[in-house]
Design a protein around this motif. Structure first.
Motif, PDB file in Angstrom:
ATOM      1  N   GLY A 118       0.768  -1.235   0.000  1.00  0.00           N
ATOM      2  CA  GLY A 118       0.000   0.000   0.000  1.00  0.00           C
ATOM      3  C   GLY A 118       0.799   1.285   0.000  1.00  0.00           C
ATOM      4  O   GLY A 118       0.224   2.373   0.108  1.00  0.00           O
ATOM      5  N   PHE A 119       2.120   1.201  -0.151  1.00  0.00           N
ATOM      6  CA  PHE A 119       2.954   2.401  -0.171  1.00  0.00           C
ATOM      7  C   PHE A 119       3.041   2.962  -1.599  1.00  0.00           C
ATOM      8  O   PHE A 119       3.173   2.202  -2.564  1.00  0.00           O
ATOM      9  N   ALA A 120       2.988   4.287  -1.711  1.00  0.00           N
ATOM     10  CA  ALA A 120       3.170   4.958  -2.997  1.00  0.00           C
ATOM     11  C   ALA A 120       4.630   5.362  -3.136  1.00  0.00           C
ATOM     12  O   ALA A 120       5.241   5.868  -2.185  1.00  0.00           O
ATOM     13  N   LEU A 121       5.193   5.149  -4.332  1.00  0.00           N
ATOM     14  CA  LEU A 121       6.607   5.431  -4.573  1.00  0.00           C
ATOM     15  C   LEU A 121       6.778   6.502  -5.638  1.00  0.00           C
ATOM     16  O   LEU A 121       6.050   6.516  -6.638  1.00  0.00           O
ATOM     17  N   ASP A 122       7.736   7.372  -5.411  1.00  0.00           N
ATOM     18  CA  ASP A 122       8.199   8.306  -6.440  1.00  0.00           C
ATOM     19  C   ASP A 122       9.521   7.735  -6.958  1.00  0.00           C
ATOM     20  O   ASP A 122      10.550   7.831  -6.292  1.00  0.00           O
ATOM     21  N   ARG A 123       9.514   7.149  -8.135  1.00  0.00           N
ATOM     22  CA  ARG A 123      10.677   6.437  -8.654  1.00  0.00           C
ATOM     23  C   ARG A 123      11.638   7.329  -9.446  1.00  0.00           C
ATOM     24  O   ARG A 123      12.584   6.820 -10.033  1.00  0.00           O
ATOM     25  N   SER A 124      11.413   8.635  -9.462  1.00  0.00           N
ATOM     26  CA  SER A 124      12.203   9.496 -10.340  1.00  0.00           C
ATOM     27  C   SER A 124      13.697   9.450 -10.028  1.00  0.00           C
ATOM     28  O   SER A 124      14.529   9.367 -10.949  1.00  0.00           O
ATOM     29  N   GLU A 125      14.081   9.499  -8.757  1.00  0.00           N
ATOM     30  CA  GLU A 125      15.501   9.471  -8.413  1.00  0.00           C
ATOM     31  C   GLU A 125      16.106   8.097  -8.686  1.00  0.00           C
ATOM     32  O   GLU A 125      17.255   7.990  -9.155  1.00  0.00           O
ATOM     33  N   ILE A 126      15.338   7.047  -8.436  1.00  0.00           N
ATOM     34  CA  ILE A 126      15.825   5.696  -8.740  1.00  0.00           C
ATOM     35  C   ILE A 126      16.076   5.555 -10.235  1.00  0.00           C
ATOM     36  O   ILE A 126      17.116   5.035 -10.662  1.00  0.00           O
ATOM     37  N   GLU A 127      15.136   6.031 -11.044  1.00  0.00           N
ATOM     38  CA  GLU A 127      15.305   5.942 -12.497  1.00  0.00           C
ATOM     39  C   GLU A 127      16.462   6.808 -12.981  1.00  0.00           C
ATOM     40  O   GLU A 127      17.190   6.433 -13.911  1.00  0.00           O
ATOM     41  N   ARG A 128      16.646   7.969 -12.349  1.00  0.00           N
ATOM     42  CA  ARG A 128      17.779   8.816 -12.724  1.00  0.00           C
ATOM     43  C   ARG A 128      19.093   8.102 -12.456  1.00  0.00           C
ATOM     44  O   ARG A 128      20.012   8.132 -13.291  1.00  0.00           O
ATOM     45  N   ARG A 129      19.201   7.463 -11.304  1.00  0.00           N
ATOM     46  CA  ARG A 129      20.428   6.754 -10.955  1.00  0.00           C
ATOM     47  C   ARG A 129      20.666   5.583 -11.912  1.00  0.00           C
ATOM     48  O   ARG A 129      21.786   5.337 -12.355  1.00  0.00           O
ATOM     49  N   GLY A 137      20.306   1.309  -4.082  1.00  0.00           N
ATOM     50  CA  GLY A 137      20.232   0.448  -2.912  1.00  0.00           C
ATOM     51  C   GLY A 137      19.006   0.712  -2.084  1.00  0.00           C
ATOM     52  O   GLY A 137      18.143   1.547  -2.429  1.00  0.00           O
ATOM     53  N   ARG A 138      18.924   0.044  -0.957  1.00  0.00           N
ATOM     54  CA  ARG A 138      17.768   0.190  -0.080  1.00  0.00           C
ATOM     55  C   ARG A 138      17.569   1.620   0.429  1.00  0.00           C
ATOM     56  O   ARG A 138      16.417   2.067   0.531  1.00  0.00           O
ATOM     57  N   PRO A 139      18.639   2.382   0.740  1.00  0.00           N
ATOM     58  CA  PRO A 139      18.395   3.775   1.164  1.00  0.00           C
ATOM     59  C   PRO A 139      17.687   4.604   0.092  1.00  0.00           C
ATOM     60  O   PRO A 139      16.845   5.447   0.409  1.00  0.00           O
ATOM     61  N   HIS A 140      18.037   4.348  -1.185  1.00  0.00           N
ATOM     62  CA  HIS A 140      17.381   5.083  -2.268  1.00  0.00           C
ATOM     63  C   HIS A 140      15.918   4.662  -2.397  1.00  0.00           C
ATOM     64  O   HIS A 140      15.036   5.484  -2.688  1.00  0.00           O
ATOM     65  N   LEU A 141      15.658   3.371  -2.179  1.00  0.00           N
ATOM     66  CA  LEU A 141      14.283   2.881  -2.231  1.00  0.00           C
ATOM     67  C   LEU A 141      13.469   3.486  -1.097  1.00  0.00           C
ATOM     68  O   LEU A 141      12.336   3.942  -1.307  1.00  0.00           O
ATOM     69  N   ALA A 142      14.030   3.524   0.097  1.00  0.00           N
ATOM     70  CA  ALA A 142      13.321   4.115   1.240  1.00  0.00           C
ATOM     71  C   ALA A 142      13.000   5.580   0.966  1.00  0.00           C
ATOM     72  O   ALA A 142      11.898   6.063   1.270  1.00  0.00           O
ATOM     73  N   ALA A 143      13.964   6.301   0.357  1.00  0.00           N
ATOM     74  CA  ALA A 143      13.757   7.726   0.075  1.00  0.00           C
ATOM     75  C   ALA A 143      12.664   7.944  -0.964  1.00  0.00           C
ATOM     76  O   ALA A 143      12.071   9.023  -1.031  1.00  0.00           O
ATOM     77  N   ALA A 144      12.391   6.912  -1.777  1.00  0.00           N
ATOM     78  CA  ALA A 144      11.375   7.039  -2.825  1.00  0.00           C
ATOM     79  C   ALA A 144       9.953   6.850  -2.300  1.00  0.00           C
ATOM     80  O   ALA A 144       8.987   7.128  -3.019  1.00  0.00           O
ATOM     81  N   VAL A 145       9.820   6.379  -1.068  1.00  0.00           N
ATOM     82  CA  VAL A 145       8.487   6.120  -0.507  1.00  0.00           C
ATOM     83  C   VAL A 145       7.859   7.423  -0.026  1.00  0.00           C
ATOM     84  O   VAL A 145       8.420   8.121   0.820  1.00  0.00           O
ATOM     85  N   ARG A 146       6.701   7.730  -0.559  1.00  0.00           N
ATOM     86  CA  ARG A 146       5.978   8.932  -0.138  1.00  0.00           C
ATOM     87  C   ARG A 146       5.338   8.683   1.231  1.00  0.00           C
ATOM     88  O   ARG A 146       4.845   7.589   1.512  1.00  0.00           O
TER      89      ARG A 146
END
Length: 277
Positions: A118-129, A137-146
């Motif tokens: 049920g979490f919404a993600l903003d994948r823009s930074e992940i896709e940029r990387r 990594g996991r820190p980037h994934l955590a940062a993508a969670v709204r």
């Protein structure tokens, strides 16, 4: 007690650090670090900038890397540091690309699990990387969670948590071999971070020695005096390097936010080929 001058584990924005490589080197220099090493997770992309920044400021920056590795049949992953590697090696680049592809697949599977929860993600930074060839990594994934709740990482992205997916490569043996093939020396990072029992730490070190490890990060912010003594005495007995670091991630990191923030407890490091040249 006087803080040590060396610091052999520094992260930048090339992986999970908070400062760009040049700024990270400048911050280390201001903190009195002599010498230092850039050890980004799974990448050497920041090394050239860091080495050049160090040269401008009159300090040596050792080309290095940090690899998250599996222990077959054991629980937690461990980190293996590689120092004085040939960071321009095409063979190393190929190995890292393979590991990065596995890691990206793992992160995507964890992202899917989070969305199922049920979490919404903003994948823009992940896709940029990904587009830039930078590790994710996991820190980037955590940062993508709204709207992530407090304690999100520990509740969802660690072993045993609902969205966690274990890595499949590399093993510790493969990480050590890749570091050696790139002309470097391999060091087990912060042993007591992932293994708490002293006897288990020594048993794990025995296994890693059989696989070719060259040294241990004996000195670390969370290592107690007893833990340092245990590691230092075993390293002295077996002729292993004894390194140390504050594992600086950035000034706003919750724990790893200061250089030279570890104790030697009256002992001397044994840096060998990764010491000042």
């Amino acid at each position: 007690m006087r803080a040590p001058e060396f610091d052999r584990d520094l992260r930048s924005t090339a992986s999970d650090g908070r400062l760009e490589p040049g700024r990270a080197v400048a911050a280390a220099t201001r903190a009195g670090v002599r010498p230092l090493a850039l050890t980004d997770h799974g990448t050497v992309d920041g090394v050239d900038v860091a080495v050049a920044a160090g040269r401008q400021q009159g300090i040596e920056v050792v080309p290095a890397i940090k690899v998250s590795a599996l222990q077959p049949g054991a629980g937690a992953d461990v980190h293996v540091l590689g120092y004085r590697i040939d960071h321009g090696s095409s063979a190393l680049a190929a190995v890292l690309a393979g590991w990065r592809a596995d890691r990206e697949l793992r992160i995507e599977r964890m992202a899917e699990r989070l969305e199922e929860l049920g979490f919404a993600l903003d994948r823009s930074e992940i896709e940029r990387r990904r587009a830039a060839g930078e590790p994710v990594g996991r820190p980037h994934l955590a940062a993508a969670v709204r709207d992530r709740p407090e304690g999100f990482f520990e509740r969802h992205l660690v072993p045993g948590a609902p969205a966690f997916v274990p890595r499949t490569t590399p093993t510790v043996e493969a990480a050590i071999a890749a570091i050696h093939d790139a002309g470097g020396v391999a060091v087990w990072a912060h042993p007591f971070w992932d293994v708490s029992d002293p006897e288990e730490v020594l048993a794990t070190l025995d296994r890693f020695q059989a696989q070719g490890v060259d040294g241990v990060e004996v000195f670390y912010p969370t290592h107690t005096e007893a833990g340092v003594a245990l590691l230092a005495e075993r390293c002295a007995r077996d002729g292993l390097l004894q390194t140390g670091s504050a594992d600086f991630h950035g000034p706003d990191h919750d724990l790893l936010n200061r250089f030279r923030a570890f104790e030697l407890y009256g002992r001397e490091p044994v840096l060998g080929p990764i010491g000042p040249q």
